[in-house]
Design a protein around this motif. Structure first.
Motif, mmCIF file in Angstrom:
data_model
loop_
_atom_site.group_PDB
_atom_site.id
_atom_site.type_symbol
_atom_site.label_atom_id
_atom_site.label_comp_id
_atom_site.label_asym_id
_atom_site.label_seq_id
_atom_site.Cartn_x
_atom_site.Cartn_y
_atom_site.Cartn_z
ATOM 1 N N PRO A 80 0.624 -1.288 -0.016
ATOM 2 C CA PRO A 80 0.235 -0.294 0.177
ATOM 3 C C PRO A 80 0.952 0.777 -0.224
ATOM 4 N N ALA A 81 0.723 1.573 -0.615
ATOM 5 C CA ALA A 81 1.340 3.212 -0.859
ATOM 6 C C ALA A 81 1.637 4.304 0.076
ATOM 7 N N LYS A 82 0.968 4.196 1.599
ATOM 8 C CA LYS A 82 1.259 4.670 2.825
ATOM 9 C C LYS A 82 2.772 4.700 3.301
ATOM 10 N N HIS A 83 2.661 2.607 2.914
ATOM 11 C CA HIS A 83 3.508 1.909 3.761
ATOM 12 C C HIS A 83 5.261 1.667 2.489
ATOM 13 N N ARG A 84 4.773 2.178 1.906
ATOM 14 C CA ARG A 84 5.818 2.217 0.842
ATOM 15 C C ARG A 84 7.367 3.499 1.434
ATOM 16 N N ARG A 85 6.729 3.567 1.983
ATOM 17 C CA ARG A 85 8.026 5.172 2.742
ATOM 18 C C ARG A 85 8.618 4.248 3.054
ATOM 19 N N HIS A 86 9.020 3.479 3.924
ATOM 20 C CA HIS A 86 10.300 2.997 3.960
ATOM 21 C C HIS A 86 10.438 1.127 3.998
ATOM 22 N N LEU A 87 11.250 0.850 3.695
ATOM 23 C CA LEU A 87 11.006 -0.564 2.975
ATOM 24 C C LEU A 87 12.431 -0.965 2.613
ATOM 25 N N LEU A 88 12.138 -1.941 3.269
ATOM 26 C CA LEU A 88 14.016 -2.567 3.261
ATOM 27 C C LEU A 88 14.228 -4.733 2.709
ATOM 28 N N ILE A 89 14.736 -3.926 1.484
ATOM 29 C CA ILE A 89 14.627 -5.289 0.647
ATOM 30 C C ILE A 89 16.156 -6.141 0.847
ATOM 31 N N ARG A 90 15.841 -7.645 0.752
ATOM 32 C CA ARG A 90 16.885 -8.676 1.855
ATOM 33 C C ARG A 90 16.956 -9.815 0.494
ATOM 34 N N GLY A 91 18.034 -10.022 0.384
ATOM 35 C CA GLY A 91 18.338 -11.435 -0.641
ATOM 36 C C GLY A 91 19.422 -11.755 -0.829
ATOM 37 N N ASP A 92 19.752 -12.707 -1.178
ATOM 38 C CA ASP A 92 20.891 -13.465 -1.434
ATOM 39 C C ASP A 92 21.615 -13.432 -2.177
ATOM 40 N N SER A 93 23.058 -13.697 -2.459
ATOM 41 C CA SER A 93 24.023 -12.844 -3.183
ATOM 42 C C SER A 93 23.423 -13.130 -4.728
ATOM 43 N N ALA A 94 22.362 -13.694 -5.473
ATOM 44 C CA ALA A 94 21.561 -13.737 -6.563
ATOM 45 C C ALA A 94 21.350 -12.049 -7.239
ATOM 46 N N ALA A 95 21.105 -12.168 -5.784
ATOM 47 C CA ALA A 95 20.573 -10.457 -6.041
ATOM 48 C C ALA A 95 21.349 -8.893 -6.147
ATOM 49 N N SER A 96 22.791 -9.536 -6.104
ATOM 50 C CA SER A 96 23.750 -8.331 -6.081
ATOM 51 C C SER A 96 24.411 -7.878 -7.363
ATOM 52 N N THR A 97 23.812 -7.462 -8.117
ATOM 53 C CA THR A 97 24.035 -6.969 -9.478
ATOM 54 C C THR A 97 24.139 -5.715 -9.886
ATOM 55 N N HIS A 98 24.860 -5.381 -10.613
ATOM 56 C CA HIS A 98 25.382 -3.907 -10.455
ATOM 57 C C HIS A 98 23.311 -3.080 -11.093
ATOM 58 N N ALA A 99 23.231 -4.161 -12.206
ATOM 59 C CA ALA A 99 21.553 -3.595 -12.162
ATOM 60 C C ALA A 99 20.725 -3.330 -11.414
ATOM 61 N N VAL A 100 20.748 -4.536 -10.373
ATOM 62 C CA VAL A 100 19.876 -4.515 -9.180
ATOM 63 C C VAL A 100 20.033 -3.446 -7.991
ATOM 64 N N LEU A 101 21.287 -3.218 -7.897
ATOM 65 C CA LEU A 101 21.678 -2.144 -6.689
ATOM 66 C C LEU A 101 21.803 -1.155 -7.375
ATOM 67 N N ASP A 102 22.044 -0.758 -8.464
ATOM 68 C CA ASP A 102 21.280 0.963 -9.044
ATOM 69 C C ASP A 102 19.676 0.991 -9.239
ATOM 70 N N TRP A 103 19.856 -0.177 -9.159
ATOM 71 C CA TRP A 103 18.177 0.156 -9.459
ATOM 72 C C TRP A 103 17.169 1.008 -7.803
ATOM 73 N N LEU A 104 17.830 -0.155 -7.027
ATOM 74 C CA LEU A 104 17.458 0.488 -5.835
ATOM 75 C C LEU A 104 17.770 1.081 -5.070
ATOM 76 N N HIS A 105 19.436 2.117 -5.063
ATOM 77 C CA HIS A 105 19.755 3.201 -5.484
ATOM 78 C C HIS A 105 19.433 4.566 -5.809
ATOM 79 N N GLU A 106 18.423 4.408 -7.757
ATOM 80 C CA GLU A 106 17.188 5.382 -7.694
ATOM 81 C C GLU A 106 15.958 5.083 -6.709
ATOM 82 N N GLN A 107 15.579 4.019 -6.185
ATOM 83 C CA GLN A 107 14.291 3.896 -5.508
ATOM 84 C C GLN A 107 15.009 4.632 -4.486
ATOM 85 N N ASP A 108 16.015 4.491 -3.755
ATOM 86 C CA ASP A 108 15.686 5.382 -2.472
ATOM 87 C C ASP A 108 16.153 6.609 -2.602
#
Length: 460
Positions: free
Chosen positions: A215-243
């Motif tokens: 829900p929109a009002k609860h998107r203000r503070h998110l924590l995304i967790r994952g294993d090393s498969a998610a630690s790619t440049h594209a994913v980290l750059d995208w998460l940085h943009e979201q932040d």
């Protein structure tokens, strides 16, 4: 001692009436209706100029209820269909097949929109999602934690998209995002068995879907967790943009592969850099320590603010170590995060709580994802959507309708104690009454759950 005396006077005949089973499934069906999910799906799946005998929103909800109840094949819909006195008109398995076949890209987007709207209403009824926890404490007020991971679904026959997997099995390789606060399955993407574990495009797609479910009002503070498969440049750059978006904080805590640079940095760490690690209940964990590697690594090109944290631990007997680890007998793991403050021990134990996603996946496989019913990839993808709805219904039932151990029970136990309960159906005063045996240990909890769900205000 007469071990078989209990069965001497027991006879079994057909032709009984007034007795129904799987009474608890009505809890989930009623919850879907009272939450507004049935109506929302009905509106989303309606087609101009078409008036099918069985409304497609009703069909999808009934399929989800069947899956939550333990059904593993579309033909299991007969369990609901043959109890018309309780559930009314339920579609046949042929109609369910046809309904799933009608779900394409457009219908999937409409289903996702309906789920998100109903989820917002349910979270409002909960008073917001419960706090996610790690090491016996809340991760943070208002923080919504999303865990992303993939799994293998074995195929026992030749199906479209089934292929050899990296684990030398044959089947599919779906990727999922669960909400750690509520145990909901926010998004699932069915993929061929040979899909890469670290495919950035798939991670970005399913993460975007999952965030859209919050829900929109609860998107203000998110924590995304994952294993090393998610630690790619594209994913980290995208998460940085979201932040970087105004009014939104997106933290991440993702596994990190240990390469030559990390091994050199670990070797260069002084003994004083290591701090005792924390275990799952908040106490000091013997034989484990954490340290930060960021200042010893060249992180140029990676998002600003990214930190690299390493953990070492004495391995369990029989654990396989790398040549580097065999030198000193420690086993090393690492993760990256953009959380700027907090003790390293806390950040590390917060990351390790991502392991709960393995339990979520195991429960998801117990709720429809272990077996895919069709040879066609599109129908199996639609089945996965129905399974996600089933998992949400179970999560909502536990959050709003059940207490104590039942509120935390896994699907198998919930079915055994609640969903598969039998009762006598009594007609009188223009009402139907389900009478659960007074000797059933969970009769009061089932009754209370029905009352709580019936008290949910009708959707506006």
């Amino acid at each position: 001692m007469q071990l078989t005396a209990w069965s001497k006077d027991l006879r079994v005949t057909a032709g009984g009436s007034g007795v129904v089973s799987h009474v608890g499934a009505a809890l989930l069906r009623m919850l879907a209706d009272r939450a507004g999910l049935t109506a929302a799906l009905s509106a989303g799946l309606a087609r101009a100029g078409r008036w099918p005998v069985h409304d497609r929103g009703r069909v999808l909800v009934d399929l989800a209820v069947m899956i939550a109840d333990g059904g593993e094949a579309i033909s299991d819909i007969d369990v609901l269909r043959h109890q018309r006195e309780v559930f009314g008109s339920v579609a046949s398995d042929t109609t369910v097949w046809r309904a799933l076949d009608e779900i394409g890209a457009v219908q999937s987007r409409r289903i996702a929109k309906a789920r998100a709207a109903v989820r917002a209403r349910m979270w409002q009824l909960f008073g917001g999602p419960p706090a996610a926890r790690a090491a016996g404490r809340d991760i943070g007020t208002g923080v919504v934690v999303l865990d992303i991971d993939s799994t293998i679904v074995i195929a026992h026959s030749d199906k479209e998209g089934a292929a050899a997997t990296y684990k030398h099995t044959y089947g599919f390789h779906p990727i999922l995002v669960t909400c750690d606060n509520t145990a909901e399955l926010l998004a699932v993407k069915l993929r061929p068995g040979n899909a890469g574990a670290n495919t950035a495009a798939d991670h970005l797609d399913v993460l975007a879907q999952a965030i859209g479910q919050v829900p929109a009002k609860h998107r203000r503070h998110l924590l995304i967790r994952g294993d090393s498969a998610a630690s790619t440049h594209a994913v980290l750059d995208w998460l940085h943009e979201q932040d970087s978006k105004r009014g939104r904080r997106v933290e991440y805590s993702l596994g990190w592969s240990i390469g030559e640079a990390e091994r050199a940095a670990i070797t260069a760490l002084p003994t004083s850099a290591w701090s005792p690690a924390i275990d799952a209940d908040g106490g000091v964990r013997d034989g484990a320590a954490v340290a930060e590697l960021t200042g010893l690594l060249n992180v140029a090109g990676w998002p600003a603010g990214m930190r690299v944290v390493v953990r070492r631990e004495r391995p369990h007997p029989g654990a396989q170590l790398t040549l580097f680890e065999e030198r000193d007998g420690w086993r090393y793991t690492a993760f990256v995060t953009n959380t700027p403050t907090g003790a390293l021990q806390w950040l590390e134990v917060r990351h390790r709580a991502h392991a709960r996603v393995e339990d979520r996946i195991r429960c998801a496989k117990d709720t429809g994802l272990r077996r895919l019913p069709s040879r066609e990839f599109a129908i199996n993808a639609a089945w996965c959507t129905a399974a996600a709805i089933a998992i949400d219904l179970i999560a909502w039932l536990q959050l709003i309708g059940l207490d104590a151990d039942l509120a935390k029970a896994e699907p198998k136990r919930l079915r055994y104690r609640i969903l598969h309960t039998a009762a006598r159906l009594v007609h009188g005063q223009r009402r139907r009454t389900l009478r659960i045996p007074a000797t059933w240990p969970w009769a009061e909890q089932i009754t209370a759950a029905f009352n709580r769900i019936a008290a949910i205000p009708a959707p506006g």
